[in-house]
Scaffold this motif. Structure first.
Motif, PDB file in Angstrom:
ATOM      1  N   TYR A 201       0.861  -1.176   0.000  1.00  0.00           N
ATOM      2  CA  TYR A 201       0.000   0.000   0.000  1.00  0.00           C
ATOM      3  C   TYR A 201       0.902   1.233   0.000  1.00  0.00           C
ATOM      4  N   ASP A 202       0.334   2.335  -0.461  1.00  0.00           N
ATOM      5  CA  ASP A 202       1.038   3.610  -0.426  1.00  0.00           C
ATOM      6  C   ASP A 202       0.550   4.500   0.710  1.00  0.00           C
ATOM      7  N   GLY A 203      -0.586   4.127   1.302  1.00  0.00           N
ATOM      8  CA  GLY A 203      -1.123   4.883   2.429  1.00  0.00           C
ATOM      9  C   GLY A 203      -2.220   4.099   3.120  1.00  0.00           C
ATOM     10  N   PHE A 204      -2.613   4.601   4.290  1.00  0.00           N
ATOM     11  CA  PHE A 204      -3.661   3.947   5.086  1.00  0.00           C
ATOM     12  C   PHE A 204      -4.312   4.994   5.974  1.00  0.00           C
ATOM     13  N   TRP A 205      -5.630   4.806   6.229  1.00  0.00           N
ATOM     14  CA  TRP A 205      -6.331   5.680   7.178  1.00  0.00           C
ATOM     15  C   TRP A 205      -7.447   4.888   7.854  1.00  0.00           C
ATOM     16  N   GLY A 225      10.726   4.152   6.515  1.00  0.00           N
ATOM     17  CA  GLY A 225      10.834   5.422   5.819  1.00  0.00           C
ATOM     18  C   GLY A 225       9.531   6.140   5.572  1.00  0.00           C
ATOM     19  N   GLY A 226       8.435   5.654   6.173  1.00  0.00           N
ATOM     20  CA  GLY A 226       7.139   6.289   5.999  1.00  0.00           C
ATOM     21  C   GLY A 226       6.784   7.219   7.137  1.00  0.00           C
ATOM     22  N   LEU A 227       5.598   7.812   7.049  1.00  0.00           N
ATOM     23  CA  LEU A 227       5.100   8.745   8.052  1.00  0.00           C
ATOM     24  C   LEU A 227       3.815   8.207   8.662  1.00  0.00           C
ATOM     25  N   VAL A 228       3.638   8.456   9.953  1.00  0.00           N
ATOM     26  CA  VAL A 228       2.446   8.032  10.682  1.00  0.00           C
ATOM     27  C   VAL A 228       1.995   9.199  11.551  1.00  0.00           C
ATOM     28  N   TYR A 237      -1.662   9.329  17.786  1.00  0.00           N
ATOM     29  CA  TYR A 237      -2.578   8.309  17.281  1.00  0.00           C
ATOM     30  C   TYR A 237      -2.848   7.189  18.288  1.00  0.00           C
ATOM     31  N   LEU A 238      -1.873   6.818  19.114  1.00  0.00           N
ATOM     32  CA  LEU A 238      -2.121   5.758  20.100  1.00  0.00           C
ATOM     33  C   LEU A 238      -3.157   6.193  21.123  1.00  0.00           C
ATOM     34  N   GLU A 239      -3.250   7.495  21.387  1.00  0.00           N
ATOM     35  CA  GLU A 239      -4.226   8.010  22.341  1.00  0.00           C
ATOM     36  C   GLU A 239      -5.588   8.240  21.683  1.00  0.00           C
ATOM     37  N   THR A 240      -5.597   8.802  20.475  1.00  0.00           N
ATOM     38  CA  THR A 240      -6.867   9.141  19.827  1.00  0.00           C
ATOM     39  C   THR A 240      -7.503   7.946  19.120  1.00  0.00           C
ATOM     40  N   GLY A 241      -6.678   7.008  18.659  1.00  0.00           N
ATOM     41  CA  GLY A 241      -7.193   5.879  17.894  1.00  0.00           C
ATOM     42  C   GLY A 241      -7.421   6.195  16.429  1.00  0.00           C
ATOM     43  N   ASN A 242      -7.093   7.407  16.016  1.00  0.00           N
ATOM     44  CA  ASN A 242      -7.290   7.823  14.629  1.00  0.00           C
ATOM     45  C   ASN A 242      -5.926   7.942  13.959  1.00  0.00           C
ATOM     46  N   LEU A 243      -5.765   7.291  12.801  1.00  0.00           N
ATOM     47  CA  LEU A 243      -4.428   7.157  12.228  1.00  0.00           C
ATOM     48  C   LEU A 243      -4.432   7.339  10.721  1.00  0.00           C
ATOM     49  N   ILE A 244      -3.408   8.054  10.244  1.00  0.00           N
ATOM     50  CA  ILE A 244      -3.101   8.159   8.823  1.00  0.00           C
ATOM     51  C   ILE A 244      -1.631   7.787   8.649  1.00  0.00           C
ATOM     52  N   ALA A 245      -1.328   7.026   7.613  1.00  0.00           N
ATOM     53  CA  ALA A 245       0.061   6.634   7.342  1.00  0.00           C
ATOM     54  C   ALA A 245       0.278   6.656   5.840  1.00  0.00           C
ATOM     55  N   GLY A 246       1.539   6.810   5.455  1.00  0.00           N
ATOM     56  CA  GLY A 246       1.819   6.779   4.034  1.00  0.00           C
ATOM     57  C   GLY A 246       3.277   7.043   3.718  1.00  0.00           C
ATOM     58  N   PHE A 251       1.594  11.018   2.193  1.00  0.00           N
ATOM     59  CA  PHE A 251       1.021  11.318   3.509  1.00  0.00           C
ATOM     60  C   PHE A 251       0.328  12.681   3.540  1.00  0.00           C
ATOM     61  N   ALA A 252       1.010  13.728   3.083  1.00  0.00           N
ATOM     62  CA  ALA A 252       0.471  15.085   3.192  1.00  0.00           C
ATOM     63  C   ALA A 252      -0.815  15.285   2.386  1.00  0.00           C
ATOM     64  N   PRO A 253      -0.873  14.911   1.109  1.00  0.00           N
ATOM     65  CA  PRO A 253      -2.136  15.098   0.379  1.00  0.00           C
ATOM     66  C   PRO A 253      -3.266  14.215   0.907  1.00  0.00           C
ATOM     67  N   LEU A 254      -2.936  13.012   1.418  1.00  0.00           N
ATOM     68  CA  LEU A 254      -3.963  12.159   2.001  1.00  0.00           C
ATOM     69  C   LEU A 254      -4.516  12.808   3.270  1.00  0.00           C
ATOM     70  N   LEU A 255      -3.637  13.340   4.093  1.00  0.00           N
ATOM     71  CA  LEU A 255      -4.057  14.029   5.308  1.00  0.00           C
ATOM     72  C   LEU A 255      -4.933  15.230   4.977  1.00  0.00           C
ATOM     73  N   LYS A 256      -4.518  16.021   4.005  1.00  0.00           N
ATOM     74  CA  LYS A 256      -5.286  17.208   3.629  1.00  0.00           C
ATOM     75  C   LYS A 256      -6.685  16.842   3.130  1.00  0.00           C
ATOM     76  N   LEU A 257      -6.758  15.787   2.331  1.00  0.00           N
ATOM     77  CA  LEU A 257      -8.056  15.345   1.822  1.00  0.00           C
ATOM     78  C   LEU A 257      -8.973  14.930   2.979  1.00  0.00           C
ATOM     79  N   ILE A 258      -8.448  14.135   3.886  1.00  0.00           N
ATOM     80  CA  ILE A 258      -9.266  13.638   5.000  1.00  0.00           C
ATOM     81  C   ILE A 258      -9.664  14.764   5.940  1.00  0.00           C
ATOM     82  N   GLU A 259      -8.733  15.666   6.231  1.00  0.00           N
ATOM     83  CA  GLU A 259      -9.021  16.779   7.147  1.00  0.00           C
ATOM     84  C   GLU A 259     -10.207  17.612   6.668  1.00  0.00           C
ATOM     85  N   GLY A 260     -10.359  17.721   5.364  1.00  0.00           N
ATOM     86  CA  GLY A 260     -11.440  18.519   4.820  1.00  0.00           C
ATOM     87  C   GLY A 260     -12.829  17.999   5.131  1.00  0.00           C
TER      88      GLY A 260
END
Length: 268
Positions: A201-205, A225-228, A237-246, A251-260
Motif C-alpha cells: 500500500y502507499d497509504g492507510f487511514w 521510511g514512511g510517516l504516521v 494516534y495511540l491516544e486518539t485511535g485515529n491514524l493516517i500513514a503513508g 502522507f500530506a495530500p492524504l491528510l489534507k483530503l481527510i481533514e477537509g
C-alpha cells in the motif's frame, strides 16, 4: 537482533501455531461477542495467554497491554510495556478468510522500541527495532516510491462497532476513490500497516483503532521510511485511535483530503 525482539518473535510464532491448528476446525470454535460485531474466540484467549507467558518468562518486570486481558501493569507502573493483539482480524478468522495476524510491540514510555507482526497464513514475519530498520522475513523493507496520490493504493478500515461517523467515512471514501488508484479494506489493521511498510500500500487511514491495532505497524512504517500521524498529522494516534500513514509524498495530500471532511469530534 535485539533480545526483546527475539522473544517477541518466539511469542508470535507460538501463538501462530495455536491459530493455525484451530483454523482447521473452525466449526468447533466457541465464539462470543464482546459487543456488537466485535468477536472473541477461545483461540484469541489461548494465543494471548501463550504470548504473555513467553514474554513474562523473559521480562517479568515489563507491563502488558493486551486486547483480551487488558492492562496488567500500566505505562505509569513499568518503564517498558508490551502491547499485544493475539489475533487481529478475528472476524476474518472465524469466517475462514485468511487475513489476520499477531501483533506485538514493545514501548518504553511513549516511544515504540520493538515490533513484530506475524501472518501465520503466509508465514510472513514483519519486524522492526527503533533505529535499526524494518524487515520482512529478514529482508529489509521500505515504503513505496510513489509520490502522487492519484497513483496510490490506499488501505482503510470501516466502522464495525460504532457508526456515529459513518457519513464522514463514506464521504472520505468517496473522494479517495475518485482521486487514487483504489482502496482496500481487508479487515486486519496490523497487516494493513505492515503492507504500507513493505510498499504493498502507499497509504492507510482509519478511525477508532486501539493501541494494539497500531503500535507494531506504526513502528514498522517509521523504520521503513514512511510517516504516521493522527488526523492532525501529529503523533497522538495511540491516544486518539485515529491514524493516517503513508509514503513521505503521499502522507500530506492524504491528510489534507481527510481533514477537509472531519468534524471537530474526530480531529486529533
Amino acid at each position: 537482533m535485539h533480545p526483546a525482539l527475539n522473544i517477541a518473535i518466539k511469542a508470535a510464532r507460538r501463538a501462530g501455531q495455536i491459530i493455525n491448528r484451530a483454523s482447521n476446525d473452525l466449526d468447533l470454535l466457541t465464539v462470543t461477542a464482546k459487543q456488537p460485531n466485535d468477536f472473541v474466540t477461545e483461540v484469541d484467549k489461548k494465543a494471548e495467554a501463550v504470548i504473555i507467558e513467553t514474554l513474562q518468562e523473559a521480562y517479568p518486570g515489563y507491563g502488558i497491554l493486551a486486547e483480551e486481558s487488558g492492562t496488567t501493569a500500566g505505562r505509569g507502573d513499568a518503564e517498558y510495556q508490551w502491547i499485544i493483539d493475539p489475533l487481529d482480524g478475528t472476524t476474518n478468522f472465524i469466517h475462514g478468510m485468511p487475513q489476520y495476524a499477531i501483533s506485538i510491540a514493545l514501548a518504553k514510555g511513549n516511544s515504540l522500541e520493538q515490533a513484530v507482526i506475524f501472518d501465520p497464513n503466509r508465514n510472513e514475519l514483519f519486524t522492526a527495532s527503533k533505529g535499526a530498520g524494518a524487515f520482512l522475513n529478514e529482508r529489509r523493507i521500505r515504503v513505496s516510491r510513489r509520490t502522487k496520490l492519484q497513483e496510490s493504493l490506499i488501505g482503510t478500515g470501516f466502522p464495525y462497532r460504532m457508526f456515529d461517523h459513518i457519513d464522514t467515512y463514506l464521504a472520505i471514501f468517496k473522494e479517495i476513490a475518485q482521486k487514487t488508484a483504489g482502496q482496500r479494506r481487508p479487515g486486519a489493521a496490523s497487516l494493513d500497516l505492515a503492507y504500507v511498510a513493505c510498499g504493498r500500500y502507499d497509504g492507510f487511514w482509519e478511525f477508532g483503532l486501539s493501541p494494539w491495532d497500531m503500535a507494531a505497524g506504526a513502528l514498522l512504517i517509521s523504520e521503513a521510511g514512511g510517516l504516521v500521524g493522527d488526523m492532525r498529522g501529529e503523533a497522538n494516534y495511540l491516544e486518539t485511535g485515529n491514524l493516517i500513514a503513508g509514503t513521505p509524498k503521499v502522507f500530506a495530500p492524504l491528510l489534507k483530503l481527510i481533514e477537509g471532511h472531519l468534524p471537530e469530534s474526530v480531529r486529533g
